[in-house]
Design an enzyme around this catalytic site. Structure first.
Site, short mmCIF file in Angstrom:
data_model
loop_
_atom_site.label_atom_id
_atom_site.label_comp_id
_atom_site.label_asym_id
_atom_site.label_seq_id
_atom_site.Cartn_x
_atom_site.Cartn_y
_atom_site.Cartn_z
N CYS B 85 0.84 -1.20 0.00
CA CYS B 85 0.00 0.00 0.00
C CYS B 85 0.88 1.26 0.00
O CYS B 85 1.57 1.50 -0.96
CB CYS B 85 -1.00 -0.04 1.15
SG CYS B 85 -2.31 1.19 0.94
N HIS B 202 -3.54 -5.38 0.85
CA HIS B 202 -2.94 -5.57 2.18
C HIS B 202 -2.91 -7.04 2.59
O HIS B 202 -3.85 -7.50 3.24
CB HIS B 202 -3.76 -4.82 3.22
CG HIS B 202 -3.56 -3.35 3.22
ND1 HIS B 202 -2.52 -2.74 3.92
CD2 HIS B 202 -4.24 -2.36 2.63
CE1 HIS B 202 -2.59 -1.43 3.75
NE2 HIS B 202 -3.62 -1.15 2.97
N GLU B 204 -1.27 -8.31 4.99
CA GLU B 204 -1.22 -8.41 6.46
C GLU B 204 -2.62 -8.28 7.08
O GLU B 204 -2.82 -8.61 8.23
CB GLU B 204 -0.25 -7.37 7.04
CG GLU B 204 -0.77 -5.97 7.22
CD GLU B 204 -0.91 -5.17 5.92
OE1 GLU B 204 -0.79 -5.77 4.82
OE2 GLU B 204 -1.16 -3.95 6.02
#
Lengths: 83, 225
Positions: B85, B202, B204
């Site tokens: 990002c 993303h 994560e």
């Protein structure tokens, strides 16, 4: 040394979509304005001291190359005036 | 393996990245950019967020922070580096990867799950997948539209450096499945080395089982395991 203002104008290359400009154009049209197109640009006014206008322009050019513009999407120009 | 998650002023996904890596059994620590990159960093995450308030362009300021010189050197030596990002924006601004990420075609911030097609399975980031796999990972960005010159795009494709493309649930790469107007639906690319990658979605946020809708992102972070 002479005091100059170097004006760096950074704009999107022709053909690169500018959603913010499109949105701004639509807002102007909603207000009743008639326009065929609208482009936006960023303008930086850099005050600096240099031996001559060419040196001032060269330094502003390097600022644009290294930070102010992203060569992938931007064109820029530099104009120098005594301050 | 100790992974350094480089934290800039305005980073806000650094803790998420550390937690996701912890979950995968990877030793990770946050590193404040002014403290420099630790000598023993054998993996680097450039996390998401809004470094320097996205001033000038998203990622532009952080890309020119001194720590990025060390990140580039580490990347050149083969240390795995991933930009997520805002980290992807920083990576492209710093020249780690080609192209640029700029304002979404919608001109809006978009926070939504998307599907990605795995275009290469022979990289550290995608070894957990097969080529053509479809994974679900969220995006959260206002400036994620991948832009690149025609020539550079042709090189990118010829060199097989597109890592992920936005697609529909069945893996079809279509305009409708392109959330932000990215050129060629590109969501993530490789640098000159396969050990360097950036992506706007993303992983994560799609790793911990109790968070969100999918854990499909874990495979990407397993590159560090």
């Amino acid at each position: 040394m002479t005091a100059y203002t170097a004006t760096v104008t950074v704009r999107l290359k022709r053909g690169v979509l500018d959603p913010e400009a499109e949105t701004t154009q639509q807002a102007l049209e909603r207000l009743g304005f008639e326009l065929s197109d609208l482009r936006s640009a960023d303008r930086f006014e850099v005050d600096l001291d240099a031996a001559d206008a060419d040196e001032a322009a060269a330094r502003a050019d390097e600022m644009a190359e290294r930070l102010l513009a992203n060569p992938t999407i931007h064109d820029y120009d530099v104009a120098v005036a005594e301050r | 393996m100790t992974v350094s998650v480089v934290q800039f002023g305005g980073s806000n996904c650094d803790r998420d990245a550390v937690r996701a890596l912890d979950h995968l059994g990877v030793d990770a620590e946050r590193v404040w950019h002014e403290d420099g990159l630790p000598d023993d960093a054998d993996g680097i995450v450039l996390p998401g967020g809004f470094s320097y308030g996205d001033y000038l362009r998203a990622g532009a300021m952080a890309a020119r922070a001194p720590v990025m010189e060390a990140v580039r050197e580490a990347a050149d030596e083969g240390v795995p580096v991933i930009g997520i990002c805002n980290g992807a924006q920083i990576g492209s601004e710093s020249g780690l990867t080609p192209g640029a990420f700029t304002t979404n075609a919608s001109a809006r911030f978009q926070c939504e799950p998307v599907h990605l097609r795995v275009e290469r399975a022979d990289t550290p980031w995608t070894a957990a997948y097969d080529e053509g796999d479809v994974i679900e990972v969220p995006i959260a960005h206002g400036e994620g539209r991948f832009e690149i010159s025609e020539d550079a795009h042709a090189d990118l494709v010829a060199d097989d450096r597109v890592l992920f493309r936005y697609c529909d649930a069945d893996g079809n790469v279509t305009d409708a499945a392109n959330p932000n107007g990215s050129t060629d639906n590109v969501a993530g690319v490789l640098g000159e080395r396969e050990t360097v990658a950036v992506l706007m979605p993303h992983p994560e946020r799609a790793t911990l089982p109790d968070l969100g809708r999918s854990t499909d992102g874990a495979g990407i972070l397993r590159a560090f395991a």
